[in-house]
Design a protein around this motif. Sequence first.
Motif, short mmCIF file in Angstrom:
data_model
loop_
_atom_site.label_atom_id
_atom_site.label_comp_id
_atom_site.label_asym_id
_atom_site.label_seq_id
_atom_site.Cartn_x
_atom_site.Cartn_y
_atom_site.Cartn_z
N LEU A 150 0.83 -1.20 0.00
CA LEU A 150 0.00 0.00 0.00
C LEU A 150 0.87 1.26 0.00
O LEU A 150 0.59 2.23 -0.72
CB LEU A 150 -0.90 -0.04 1.24
N GLU A 151 1.91 1.24 0.80
CA GLU A 151 2.77 2.41 0.91
C GLU A 151 3.50 2.70 -0.40
O GLU A 151 3.65 3.87 -0.80
CB GLU A 151 3.77 2.20 2.05
N PHE A 152 3.95 1.65 -1.07
CA PHE A 152 4.61 1.86 -2.36
C PHE A 152 3.61 2.36 -3.40
O PHE A 152 3.91 3.28 -4.17
CB PHE A 152 5.25 0.56 -2.85
N ALA A 153 2.41 1.79 -3.41
CA ALA A 153 1.38 2.25 -4.34
C ALA A 153 1.07 3.73 -4.12
O ALA A 153 0.85 4.48 -5.08
CB ALA A 153 0.12 1.41 -4.19
N ALA A 154 1.05 4.16 -2.86
CA ALA A 154 0.80 5.57 -2.56
C ALA A 154 1.92 6.45 -3.10
O ALA A 154 1.66 7.57 -3.58
CB ALA A 154 0.64 5.76 -1.06
N GLU A 155 3.15 5.98 -3.03
CA GLU A 155 4.27 6.75 -3.58
C GLU A 155 4.16 6.85 -5.10
O GLU A 155 4.43 7.90 -5.69
CB GLU A 155 5.60 6.12 -3.17
N VAL A 156 3.78 5.75 -5.75
CA VAL A 156 3.58 5.79 -7.20
C VAL A 156 2.48 6.79 -7.55
O VAL A 156 2.62 7.59 -8.48
CB VAL A 156 3.24 4.39 -7.74
N ALA A 157 1.38 6.75 -6.80
CA ALA A 157 0.28 7.69 -7.05
C ALA A 157 0.76 9.13 -6.91
O ALA A 157 0.35 10.01 -7.67
CB ALA A 157 -0.86 7.41 -6.09
N ARG A 158 1.65 9.38 -5.96
CA ARG A 158 2.16 10.73 -5.74
C ARG A 158 2.93 11.26 -6.94
O ARG A 158 2.83 12.45 -7.28
CB ARG A 158 3.06 10.74 -4.49
N VAL A 159 3.71 10.38 -7.61
CA VAL A 159 4.55 10.87 -8.71
C VAL A 159 3.79 10.93 -10.04
O VAL A 159 4.34 11.43 -11.03
CB VAL A 159 5.83 10.02 -8.87
N LEU A 160 2.55 10.45 -10.05
CA LEU A 160 1.73 10.55 -11.26
C LEU A 160 1.03 11.90 -11.35
O LEU A 160 0.66 12.50 -10.33
CB LEU A 160 0.67 9.44 -11.26
N ARG A 161 0.82 12.33 -12.58
CA ARG A 161 0.00 13.52 -12.81
C ARG A 161 -1.47 13.18 -12.56
O ARG A 161 -1.84 12.00 -12.50
CB ARG A 161 0.24 14.02 -14.23
N PRO A 162 -2.33 14.19 -12.41
CA PRO A 162 -3.74 13.92 -12.04
C PRO A 162 -4.46 12.94 -12.95
O PRO A 162 -5.35 12.22 -12.51
CB PRO A 162 -4.38 15.30 -12.07
N ASP A 163 -4.06 12.90 -14.22
CA ASP A 163 -4.70 11.98 -15.17
C ASP A 163 -3.84 10.73 -15.40
O ASP A 163 -4.06 9.98 -16.34
CB ASP A 163 -4.93 12.69 -16.51
N GLY A 164 -2.91 10.50 -14.49
CA GLY A 164 -1.92 9.45 -14.69
C GLY A 164 -2.45 8.04 -14.49
O GLY A 164 -3.50 7.80 -13.89
N VAL A 165 -1.66 7.08 -15.02
CA VAL A 165 -2.02 5.66 -14.97
C VAL A 165 -0.79 4.86 -14.54
O VAL A 165 0.34 5.10 -15.00
CB VAL A 165 -2.52 5.15 -16.34
N HIS A 166 -1.04 3.89 -13.68
CA HIS A 166 0.00 2.97 -13.20
C HIS A 166 -0.28 1.58 -13.77
O HIS A 166 -1.41 1.08 -13.67
CB HIS A 166 -0.05 2.94 -11.67
N LEU A 167 0.74 0.96 -14.37
CA LEU A 167 0.62 -0.38 -14.94
C LEU A 167 1.58 -1.32 -14.22
O LEU A 167 2.73 -0.95 -13.95
CB LEU A 167 0.95 -0.36 -16.43
N VAL A 168 1.11 -2.54 -13.95
CA VAL A 168 1.92 -3.50 -13.19
C VAL A 168 1.83 -4.88 -13.84
O VAL A 168 0.72 -5.37 -14.09
CB VAL A 168 1.44 -3.62 -11.72
N ASN A 169 2.98 -5.49 -14.07
CA ASN A 169 3.02 -6.89 -14.48
C ASN A 169 3.10 -7.77 -13.24
O ASN A 169 3.97 -7.59 -12.39
CB ASN A 169 4.24 -7.15 -15.36
N VAL A 170 2.16 -8.72 -13.14
CA VAL A 170 2.11 -9.63 -11.99
C VAL A 170 2.21 -11.06 -12.52
O VAL A 170 1.45 -11.45 -13.40
CB VAL A 170 0.79 -9.47 -11.20
#
Length: 260
Positions: A150-170
Amino acid sequence: MEAPDDRLELVVDPGRPTGRTLLAAGVEQSYVDVADPRYLHFEYVRRLAALIDLAAPAGRPVHVLHLGGGALTLPRYVAATRPDSTQVVVERDRAVVDLVARDLPPLPAGIEVDVAEAREAVTATRSAAYDLVVADIYRAARMPPHVATLEFAAEVARVLRPDGVHLVNVTDLPPLVHARVHAATLRAVFADVCLVADRRMLRGRRYGNLVLAAGLRPDRLPVPRLVVRALRDPVPGGVLHGPALDAFVAGARPRTDADG
């Protein structure tokens, strides 16, 4: 006690002379066509590319942070499909970076490669710096726990712009416990989340890769168009979103740093 096998190789694809596969200890890590950066050999890479294609109008330059570099397949693809994009690649393994720089064609303009650890690099990044953050982070075929919280996801969200998207390979195997937990973790931070994978995986019939996409704002993800792209792939995929993702995640708890 045997020494760890840390061999790195770039081998020619016998079925495609311009194809190169990056192997780590004999295991496929990346694939690049040195003549055609738009050619994407691995199924999950095509799913990531589809999401990148749909994240902004065709051809528009984007700012991308890639966590995990390998042979730099996606950065090359973005440079070819979205000229003038600015991309930063974070790869922790200096040996991989050196091999790719020595044995593959020079990188297109606009791509910077940093040798660093992914979470430390994100923490050091200014807020609202990127349109896309793409995470493909593995060590010995496992995603390190500290980049799945959760904490890492929050950091990723912080560095994204308001319209940003995060992609993850699992990478996961039935009953897809890791994918369910990771989806739950992203949903605790992001307003819009979906999952894309081979339909056989979603039915619990095989080991493989799933791709998670997360948007900062509600209804950010182009789900209807993504469904069409997934179905047209050589390995047809399914998309879970909304109630279907609710059912997939049901009972899974977000992972935190405290979980270790």
